[in-house]
Design a protein around this motif. Structure first.
Motif, PDB file in Angstrom:
ATOM      1  N   GLN A 147       0.709  -1.135  -0.092  1.00 54.80           N
ATOM      2  CA  GLN A 147       0.056   0.091   0.075  1.00 54.80           C
ATOM      3  C   GLN A 147       0.749   1.065  -0.025  1.00 54.80           C
ATOM      4  O   GLN A 147       1.698   1.386   0.744  1.00 54.80           O
ATOM      5  CB  GLN A 147      -0.768  -0.279   1.320  1.00 54.80           C
ATOM      6  N   GLN A 148       0.732   2.289  -0.979  1.00 53.86           N
ATOM      7  CA  GLN A 148       1.660   3.316  -0.932  1.00 53.86           C
ATOM      8  C   GLN A 148       1.113   4.258   0.145  1.00 53.86           C
ATOM      9  O   GLN A 148      -0.033   4.369   0.585  1.00 53.86           O
ATOM     10  CB  GLN A 148       1.379   4.184  -2.448  1.00 53.86           C
ATOM     11  N   ALA A 149       2.167   5.101   0.745  1.00 58.11           N
ATOM     12  CA  ALA A 149       1.890   5.868   1.647  1.00 58.11           C
ATOM     13  C   ALA A 149       1.546   7.157   1.199  1.00 58.11           C
ATOM     14  O   ALA A 149       2.321   8.203   1.427  1.00 58.11           O
ATOM     15  CB  ALA A 149       3.411   6.119   2.479  1.00 58.11           C
ATOM     16  N   VAL A 184       7.461   5.394   0.548  1.00 60.01           N
ATOM     17  CA  VAL A 184       7.350   5.969   1.558  1.00 60.01           C
ATOM     18  C   VAL A 184       8.514   7.094   1.204  1.00 60.01           C
ATOM     19  O   VAL A 184       9.438   6.818   0.856  1.00 60.01           O
ATOM     20  CB  VAL A 184       7.675   5.274   2.927  1.00 60.01           C
ATOM     21  N   GLN A 185       8.231   8.450   1.517  1.00 60.69           N
ATOM     22  CA  GLN A 185       8.769   9.733   1.507  1.00 60.69           C
ATOM     23  C   GLN A 185       9.011  10.166   2.858  1.00 60.69           C
ATOM     24  O   GLN A 185       8.053  10.716   3.128  1.00 60.69           O
ATOM     25  CB  GLN A 185       8.265  10.560   0.482  1.00 60.69           C
ATOM     26  N   ALA A 186      10.076   9.901   3.364  1.00 62.10           N
ATOM     27  CA  ALA A 186      10.306  10.331   4.883  1.00 62.10           C
ATOM     28  C   ALA A 186      10.347  12.067   4.779  1.00 62.10           C
ATOM     29  O   ALA A 186      10.102  12.296   6.092  1.00 62.10           O
ATOM     30  CB  ALA A 186      11.729   9.636   5.111  1.00 62.10           C
ATOM     31  N   ASP A 187      10.750  12.553   3.734  1.00 60.50           N
ATOM     32  CA  ASP A 187      10.841  13.987   3.634  1.00 60.50           C
ATOM     33  C   ASP A 187       9.625  14.818   3.523  1.00 60.50           C
ATOM     34  O   ASP A 187       9.597  15.951   3.393  1.00 60.50           O
ATOM     35  CB  ASP A 187      11.909  14.339   2.984  1.00 60.50           C
ATOM     36  N   MET A 188       8.485  13.975   3.328  1.00 55.74           N
ATOM     37  CA  MET A 188       7.130  14.649   3.042  1.00 55.74           C
ATOM     38  C   MET A 188       6.093  14.302   4.181  1.00 55.74           C
ATOM     39  O   MET A 188       6.103  13.040   4.489  1.00 55.74           O
ATOM     40  CB  MET A 188       6.805  13.916   1.927  1.00 55.74           C
ATOM     41  N   SER A 191       3.253  11.799   3.439  1.00 57.22           N
ATOM     42  CA  SER A 191       3.555  10.608   3.437  1.00 57.22           C
ATOM     43  C   SER A 191       3.849  10.214   5.073  1.00 57.22           C
ATOM     44  O   SER A 191       3.134   9.008   5.200  1.00 57.22           O
ATOM     45  CB  SER A 191       4.956  10.375   2.502  1.00 57.22           C
ATOM     46  N   ARG A 192       4.446  10.581   5.696  1.00 59.38           N
ATOM     47  CA  ARG A 192       4.780  10.312   7.238  1.00 59.38           C
ATOM     48  C   ARG A 192       3.460  10.060   7.900  1.00 59.38           C
ATOM     49  O   ARG A 192       3.329   9.032   8.587  1.00 59.38           O
ATOM     50  CB  ARG A 192       5.717  11.326   7.927  1.00 59.38           C
ATOM     51  N   GLU A 193       2.579  11.102   7.774  1.00 64.31           N
ATOM     52  CA  GLU A 193       1.315  11.211   8.311  1.00 64.31           C
ATOM     53  C   GLU A 193       0.255  10.000   7.758  1.00 64.31           C
ATOM     54  O   GLU A 193      -0.439   9.330   8.684  1.00 64.31           O
ATOM     55  CB  GLU A 193       0.425  12.238   8.184  1.00 64.31           C
TER      56      GLU A 193
END
Length: 266
Positions: A147-149, A184-188, A191-193
């Protein structure tokens, strides 16, 4: 033999990328691994071999179960890693068929694979939980849900799990390995939420700890027909999928399934 259906409620979630690189991780660990392209789009085959459209494959077996399995097996540069392409009959009419219509043939295919001595088989399924995909899940030991973040993607997960619960009626021993967060984009922040929201929505054991980052290397690897870990700069991704393999193996062990051993038996 252990079997894993890689399934999602909708397309575009990184299902094929996850399937290819998970299979490569298991094969690198010494397990005789078969990756089956059961998606009519043939994405696995197109990613790993440019001749995939010319090969007989999974859908040809569905159309004619008399085809010997050996005719469908495609070796790779890694001795323990074998493919089955979608095949010439990948436009085989399966979408509108009810659940159970292809169950006998899918199970026949799985028996043939097990008899051939594979330790683990991963099946990249068509998106959705109906028709052929339901039959593949009902024929497998387990299911993994990429599942995409992203906020919109998260909303489809509860519906996916509802569908899996219905499938458990016909397959009570089905092991739901959980949701694998991809792209997952840790800097976005969004995405984190999205990751945090899913972990709050589902029980802890239904969201895998390992997450797959959004990385341009996946595109580069696909363009070269390789798993990402084969690339010179792919060491980081290789570690991610090794961690995913270890997490999946631990889930099988906790569920009481046969453990995957490195001596070539499962």
């Amino acid at each position: 033999m252990i079997s894993i259906a890689v399934s999602s409620q909708k397309g575009g979630v990184g299902k094929t990328t996850a399937s290819i690189n998970m299979a490569h991780a298991f094969a690198r660990a010494g397990l005789r691994t078969l990756l089956v392209d059961a998606d009519p789009q043939g994405s696995v085959g197109l990613s790993l071999t440019r001749q995939s459209r010319m090969l007989s494959g999974f859908y040809d077996y569905l159309a004619d179960p008399g085809i010997p399995l050996e005719r469908l097996l495609v070796p790779t540069r890694l001795e323990t890693f074998t493919l089955v392409a979608a095949g010439q009959a990948s436009d085989y009419e399966v979408g509108g068929a009810p659940t159970g219509a292809h169950l006998a043939r899918v199970r026949g295919f799985m028996r043939a694979v097990e008899a051939r001595g594979f330790d683990i088989v991963l099946i990249d399924t068509p998106a959705g939980l109906f028709g052929l995909t339901a039959d593949i899940i009902a024929s497998s030991d387990s299911v993994l849900i990429p599942q995409q973040a992203e906020p919109l993607g998260i909303r489809s997960v509860p519906k996916m799990l509802e569908g899996l619960n219905r499938l458990r009626v016909i397959h009570p021993r089905l092991l739901v390995l959980g949701v694998l967060m991809t792209m997952v984009q840790a800097d976005m922040t969004e995405s984190r939420e999205s990751v945090m929201a899913l972990r709050q929505l589902l029980p802890e054991d239904l969201v895998l700890r390992t997450m797959i980052p959004r990385d341009g290397l996946f595109v580069k690897a696909s363009a070269r027909g390789l798993p990402i870990g084969v690339l010179e700069e792919g060491a980081g991704a290789l570690a991610v999928f090794d961690a995913l393999r270890a997490e999946i193996e631990a889930k099988f062990e906790r569920a009481g399934h046969p453990s995957l051993r490195r001596d070539g038996s499962a």
